[in-house]
Design a protein around this motif. Structure first.
Motif, PDB file in Angstrom:
ATOM      1  N   GLY A 391      -7.550 -44.902 -43.600  1.00  0.00           N
ATOM      2  CA  GLY A 391      -5.780 -44.532 -45.855  1.00  0.00           C
ATOM      3  C   GLY A 391      -6.731 -44.938 -46.438  1.00  0.00           C
ATOM      4  O   GLY A 391      -6.469 -43.951 -48.145  1.00  0.00           O
ATOM      5  N   GLU A 392      -7.858 -45.086 -46.934  1.00  0.00           N
ATOM      6  CA  GLU A 392      -8.843 -45.156 -48.054  1.00  0.00           C
ATOM      7  C   GLU A 392      -9.993 -46.237 -47.356  1.00  0.00           C
ATOM      8  O   GLU A 392     -10.556 -46.559 -46.638  1.00  0.00           O
ATOM      9  CB  GLU A 392      -8.091 -45.628 -48.857  1.00  0.00           C
ATOM     10  N   PRO A 393     -11.214 -45.803 -48.962  1.00  0.00           N
ATOM     11  CA  PRO A 393     -12.354 -46.462 -48.334  1.00  0.00           C
ATOM     12  C   PRO A 393     -12.316 -47.944 -48.454  1.00  0.00           C
ATOM     13  O   PRO A 393     -11.169 -48.382 -48.940  1.00  0.00           O
ATOM     14  CB  PRO A 393     -13.295 -45.984 -49.265  1.00  0.00           C
ATOM     15  N   ASP A 415     -13.512 -48.073 -38.181  1.00  0.00           N
ATOM     16  CA  ASP A 415     -12.913 -47.397 -40.232  1.00  0.00           C
ATOM     17  C   ASP A 415     -12.722 -45.732 -39.415  1.00  0.00           C
ATOM     18  O   ASP A 415     -13.647 -45.448 -39.703  1.00  0.00           O
ATOM     19  CB  ASP A 415     -14.257 -47.408 -40.941  1.00  0.00           C
ATOM     20  N   THR A 416     -11.171 -45.836 -39.742  1.00  0.00           N
ATOM     21  CA  THR A 416     -11.166 -44.107 -39.334  1.00  0.00           C
ATOM     22  C   THR A 416     -11.194 -43.207 -40.739  1.00  0.00           C
ATOM     23  O   THR A 416      -9.926 -43.710 -41.717  1.00  0.00           O
ATOM     24  CB  THR A 416     -10.243 -43.987 -38.282  1.00  0.00           C
ATOM     25  N   TRP A 418      -9.160 -40.259 -42.356  1.00  0.00           N
ATOM     26  CA  TRP A 418      -8.750 -38.460 -41.630  1.00  0.00           C
ATOM     27  C   TRP A 418      -7.220 -38.228 -42.768  1.00  0.00           C
ATOM     28  O   TRP A 418      -7.435 -39.618 -43.588  1.00  0.00           O
ATOM     29  CB  TRP A 418      -8.283 -38.488 -40.867  1.00  0.00           C
ATOM     30  N   GLN A 419      -6.689 -37.317 -42.283  1.00  0.00           N
ATOM     31  CA  GLN A 419      -5.738 -37.243 -43.218  1.00  0.00           C
ATOM     32  C   GLN A 419      -4.570 -36.901 -42.727  1.00  0.00           C
ATOM     33  O   GLN A 419      -4.378 -36.307 -41.605  1.00  0.00           O
ATOM     34  CB  GLN A 419      -6.366 -35.354 -44.037  1.00  0.00           C
ATOM     35  N   THR A 420      -3.241 -36.349 -43.498  1.00  0.00           N
ATOM     36  CA  THR A 420      -2.244 -35.620 -42.754  1.00  0.00           C
ATOM     37  C   THR A 420      -2.199 -34.477 -42.222  1.00  0.00           C
ATOM     38  O   THR A 420      -1.966 -33.937 -41.187  1.00  0.00           O
ATOM     39  CB  THR A 420      -1.225 -35.484 -44.220  1.00  0.00           C
ATOM     40  N   ASP A 505     -11.886 -34.197 -50.120  1.00  0.00           N
ATOM     41  CA  ASP A 505     -12.787 -35.516 -50.759  1.00  0.00           C
ATOM     42  C   ASP A 505     -14.198 -34.961 -50.971  1.00  0.00           C
ATOM     43  O   ASP A 505     -14.189 -34.225 -50.175  1.00  0.00           O
ATOM     44  CB  ASP A 505     -12.525 -36.328 -49.419  1.00  0.00           C
ATOM     45  N   ARG A 520     -10.155 -38.491 -53.716  1.00  0.00           N
ATOM     46  CA  ARG A 520      -9.865 -37.656 -53.868  1.00  0.00           C
ATOM     47  C   ARG A 520     -10.964 -36.801 -54.708  1.00  0.00           C
ATOM     48  O   ARG A 520     -10.785 -37.298 -55.955  1.00  0.00           O
ATOM     49  CB  ARG A 520      -8.534 -37.429 -54.015  1.00  0.00           C
ATOM     50  N   LYS A 526      -4.822 -42.325 -54.500  1.00  0.00           N
ATOM     51  CA  LYS A 526      -3.882 -43.201 -53.567  1.00  0.00           C
ATOM     52  C   LYS A 526      -4.087 -44.201 -54.162  1.00  0.00           C
ATOM     53  O   LYS A 526      -5.085 -45.087 -54.268  1.00  0.00           O
ATOM     54  CB  LYS A 526      -5.291 -43.261 -51.728  1.00  0.00           C
ATOM     55  N   ARG A 531       0.199 -41.568 -50.273  1.00  0.00           N
ATOM     56  CA  ARG A 531      -0.565 -40.558 -51.226  1.00  0.00           C
ATOM     57  C   ARG A 531       0.050 -40.031 -51.765  1.00  0.00           C
ATOM     58  O   ARG A 531       1.344 -39.802 -50.735  1.00  0.00           O
ATOM     59  CB  ARG A 531      -0.901 -39.676 -49.538  1.00  0.00           C
TER      60      ARG A 531
HETATM   61  C1  WTA Z   1      -8.157 -41.100 -47.907  1.00  0.00           C
HETATM   62  C2  WTA Z   1      -4.328 -40.994 -44.498  1.00  0.00           C
HETATM   63  C3  WTA Z   1     -11.925 -43.232 -47.396  1.00  0.00           C
HETATM   64  C4  WTA Z   1      -9.326 -39.865 -47.770  1.00  0.00           C
HETATM   65  C5  WTA Z   1      -4.633 -40.671 -42.592  1.00  0.00           C
HETATM   66  C6  WTA Z   1      -8.407 -38.375 -46.778  1.00  0.00           C
HETATM   67  C7  WTA Z   1      -9.521 -42.316 -46.301  1.00  0.00           C
HETATM   68  C8  WTA Z   1      -6.565 -39.160 -47.456  1.00  0.00           C
HETATM   69  C9  WTA Z   1     -10.248 -42.786 -45.000  1.00  0.00           C
HETATM   70  C10 WTA Z   1      -5.409 -38.470 -46.512  1.00  0.00           C
HETATM   71  C11 WTA Z   1     -11.052 -43.466 -44.891  1.00  0.00           C
HETATM   72  C12 WTA Z   1      -8.251 -41.836 -44.987  1.00  0.00           C
HETATM   73  N1  WTA Z   1     -12.141 -44.166 -45.981  1.00  0.00           N
HETATM   74  N2  WTA Z   1     -10.766 -42.692 -47.449  1.00  0.00           N
HETATM   75  N3  WTA Z   1     -11.559 -44.717 -43.464  1.00  0.00           N
HETATM   76  N4  WTA Z   1      -8.934 -42.434 -44.402  1.00  0.00           N
HETATM   77  N5  WTA Z   1      -8.858 -41.705 -46.589  1.00  0.00           N
HETATM   78  O1  WTA Z   1      -3.239 -37.822 -45.694  1.00  0.00           O
HETATM   79  O2  WTA Z   1      -9.189 -39.545 -49.263  1.00  0.00           O
HETATM   80  O3  WTA Z   1      -1.912 -40.603 -46.499  1.00  0.00           O
HETATM   81  O4  WTA Z   1      -8.113 -37.450 -48.132  1.00  0.00           O
HETATM   82  O5  WTA Z   1      -3.914 -39.499 -44.677  1.00  0.00           O
HETATM   83  O6  WTA Z   1      -7.518 -40.529 -47.351  1.00  0.00           O
HETATM   84  O7  WTA Z   1      -4.323 -39.884 -46.672  1.00  0.00           O
HETATM   85  P1  WTA Z   1      -3.685 -39.291 -45.698  1.00  0.00           P
END
Ligand code: WTA
Length: 659
Positions: A391-393, A415-416, A418-420, A505, A520, A526, A531
């Motif tokens: 979800g975030e760094p 540490d995954t 990804w995005q919606t 990103d 972002r 975030k 988000r």
């Molecule tokens: C951020 C959530 C760093 C990133 C699954 C992305 C992350 C946005 C990470 C998407 C991570 C998600 N490390 N940043 N492991 N995971 N992000 O759509 O900025 O709610 O573009 O999806 O979360 O947020 P979303």
């Protein structure tokens, strides 16, 4: 994470190698998976091998269709049903295995649904939807908290080919109304109420309020699950879930969905005030959810897998519902807050249910760090073998705390990133194969082509900041934005051309090719891993009486990662006061929800602007973060900067009247 943080943390370079004990039992042990999946001849085979694990009604003819990019198609000609693959497919071997272990917030309350139970409940509810006239392609809005009826409703939609749009239960009535309108949903599914921090949240009243705001959609019926037994007002269009399922048949044949039929819509914040309806389709999404869950979480028959996300967000869609269930796993679902009734609640749940895989967000980890280790003392966390973050760094300090205190020093952390839009994890370690660097999401998942590009579209050199891009389509990607294909093309496929996915990103690669995500670069922000969009918040503030202008920025926050700061200019002749500040905050909560509550509202007579009248958000961000303000030479009104800077320095949180 800021550059300074990466630099200053002494352990940044320390690599964590997968422990031998973990590797020996892992599903994946051959590192050649990376090269095979990215080779020309191996790429399609890699994905198709996962697809073959699933049950198709009609096999696909072609893996990918690239004839009309960026509108890619996957598993062309294939027919499949998601609900069947998440439930029926497992019945022969796992009929009595727990599919869902649910823990309510009030202590001691547990519900367990086996795969057979899930089959029965989903089929019954699918028949209810059918009897109410819901058919293939119709949209169903779901506004449910973390109770088993939520995945049941989603799987019931998938069974009959209806398209669900799950709206996070914490969103406000107005946010729900906007999403129902955009999707033109005809059924709404909600509940009476639910528990949050020991209180009952009156969800039905919020759902009713949303229906009053509808402009375009017409809801035929609201189906209400009984959870908290709070009193609710019922109209003739409302139906109790438990009543309608009572006489419903538990046999419901599955709809033969085309691989590219729409599976669901999920709204997410983007570059304008209006949320985007991200569209995922049936075949590619399911294969992607299945493949990534199986490999990233090293899933085994006996795992008890707990992802703490809310199903209302994409993480819950993919890594609570569709990924784990398509793998036949046992998932844990928790209704409530981590500190209710006490701050050891999560650890108590892990011990109680013998959780083996735990996937959470950096914000939560930082909160646990702040609370301290004393809340861990009474619980046995030895069942855990793998941890995840999303979800975030994640800052290295939190990474090590998580590793040592929750993982007992021997669980790999995935540490995954990804995005919606991506449907599932894109940059992530494979826990048995990828050495970890705390703070880096490491490498692209096999079969995915990620890079960091500079402004010109060239790959950056190690250490150079650039934009994160994906250079080839992948099965889990979004297919379009609902009713807005132009915005789909302009948002994701225009920055570097139609064949390069632009993530929004910023990131860096290091000498080893590891990727470090910075955050972002667009208007999406975030906050506590949620988000949101600065534009969405600004438009809400502009609706408040006597507000002339508003600018929303974020500043770093110890726990939430980022915090919202709002600068507001009142209309001529209006004197801003504490009361007006409260109105701004209240209105944001009404328009979006409590997750968008600002940490600071600053009233000011003016905002720093360029000579052409553009608000300089960079300066506002620097002031809020107490950073170097930098060059003011392009400003039309540099004097306001000092006034704002002095005032913000004085205030910590709440409302400040600058000047
Ligand atoms: C951020 C959530 C760093 C990133 C699954 C992305 C992350 C946005 C990470 C998407 C991570 C998600 N490390 N940043 N492991 N995971 N992000 O759509 O900025 O709610 O573009 O999806 O979360 O947020 P979303």
């Amino acid at each position: 994470m800021s550059d300074d943080e990466i630099k200053s943390f002494p352990e940044k370079k320390r690599m964590f190698y997968p422990p031998r004990k973990f590797v020996e039992q892992a599903n994946l042990r051959d590192p050649s998976v990376y090269s095979r999946a990215t080779s020309e001849e191996g790429w399609e085979i890699f994905w198709e091998d996962f697809a073959k694990d699933l049950e198709w009604i009609v096999p696909w003819e072609k893996f990918i269709d690239t004839s009309n990019i960026p509108f890619y198609k996957f598993f062309v000609g294939g027919r499949i049903n998601v609900s069947y693959n998440c439930i029926d497919r497992h019945l022969e071997t796992k009929r009595n295995k727990a599919a869902i272990i649910w823990e309510g917030e009030p202590e001691g309350e547990t519900r367990v649904l086996t795969y057979q139970d899930l089959y029965r409940e989903v089929s019954k509810f699918a028949n209810v939807l059918k009897s109410l006239g819901v058919g293939k392609g119709d949209r169903v809005a779901i506004y449910l908290p973390m109770i088993p009826e939520l995945p049941i409703a989603m799987l019931a939609c998938a069974r009959i080919g209806a398209v669900h749009s799950v709206v996070f239960a914490g969103f406000s009535s107005q946010a729900l109304a906007a999403r129902i309108d955009d999707a033109k949903a005809k059924i709404l599914i909600t509940c009476d109420g639910y528990y949050r921090r020991g209180k009952i949240i009156d969800q039905k009243a919020r759902a009713d309020e949303a229906l009053k705001h509808l402009k375009e959609a017409k809801i035929d019926h609201t189906i209400v699950a009984k959870r908290a037994e709070n009193e609710v007002v019922f109209s003739e269009k409302d139906l109790w879930w438990h009543e309608v399922v009572m006489d419903s048949s538990q046999k419901c044949t599955v709809e033969k969905m085309d691989a590219e039929d729409m599976h669901f819509i999920i709204y997410t914040s983007g570059t304008t005030g209006k949320p985007k309806g991200v569209v995922h389709t049936v075949g590619g999404y399911l294969v992607y959810a299945y493949a990534t869950t199986k490999t990233i979480f090293d899933l085994k028959e006996n795992d008890i897998y707990w992802c703490t996300a809310d199903i209302g967000w994409i993480t819950g869609h993919t890594y609570i519902v569709y990924g784990p269930l398509s793998n036949g796993a046992t998932i844990l679902m928790y209704e409530g807050a981590p500190d209710t009734p006490h701050k050891g609640r999560f650890w108590e749940i892990i011990e109680k249910h013998h959780v083996t895989i735990f996937y959470t967000a950096p914000t939560a980890i930082r909160l646990f760090m702040k609370w301290g280790e004393k809340y861990l003392e009474n619980y046995d966390l030895k069942s855990l073998r793998l941890l995840g973050s999303v979800g975030e760094p994640i800052n290295p300090e939190a990474w090590w705390w998580y590793h040592n205190n929750i993982g007992g020093g021997n669980c790999p952390i995935v540490d995954t990133w990804w995005q919606t839009e991506t449907g599932g994890a894109v940059i992530t370690p494979l826990p048995s194969l990828t050495p970890l660097k705390p703070g880096s999401a490491t490498k692209p998942f096999p079969g995915i082509f990620v890079d960091v590009f500079n402004e010109k579209g060239e790959p950056t050199k190690p250490g150079e900041r650039g934009y994160l891009v994906i250079k080839r389509p992948w099965p889990g990607m979004l297919r379009t934005l609902f009713k807005d294909p132009e915005r789909y093309v302009s948002t994701y496929w225009s920055r570097y051309g139609k064949d390069i996915y632009f993530s929004g990103d910023a990131a860096k690669k290091d000498e080893d090719g590891y990727i470090w995500v910075i955050g972002r670069v667009d208007d999406a922000i975030k906050v506590a891993g949620h988000r949101l969009s600065t534009m969405e918040i600004e438009s809400a503030v502009l609706e408040v009486k006597n507000v002339a202008e508003a600018a929303v920025v974020t500043r770093p926050h110890e726990i939430k990662g980022n915090e919202i700061v709002i600068y507001v200019t009142p209309k001529e002749g209006v004197e801003a006061d504490e009361e007006m500040g409260k109105k701004v905050i209240l209105h944001i909560r009404e328009a979006i929800g409590a997750i968008a509550t600002p940490g600071l509202v600053v009233f000011t007579s003016d905002l720093p602007k360029t000579r052409s009248g553009k608000i300089m958000r960079r300066i506002l961000r620097a002031i809020a973060s107490k950073d170097e303000i930098g060059d003011l030479s392009t400003l039309a009104n540099p004097e306001i900067v000092e006034t704002l800077d002095n005032s913000v320095k004085r205030g910590v949180s709440g409302v400040i009247i600058a000047g």
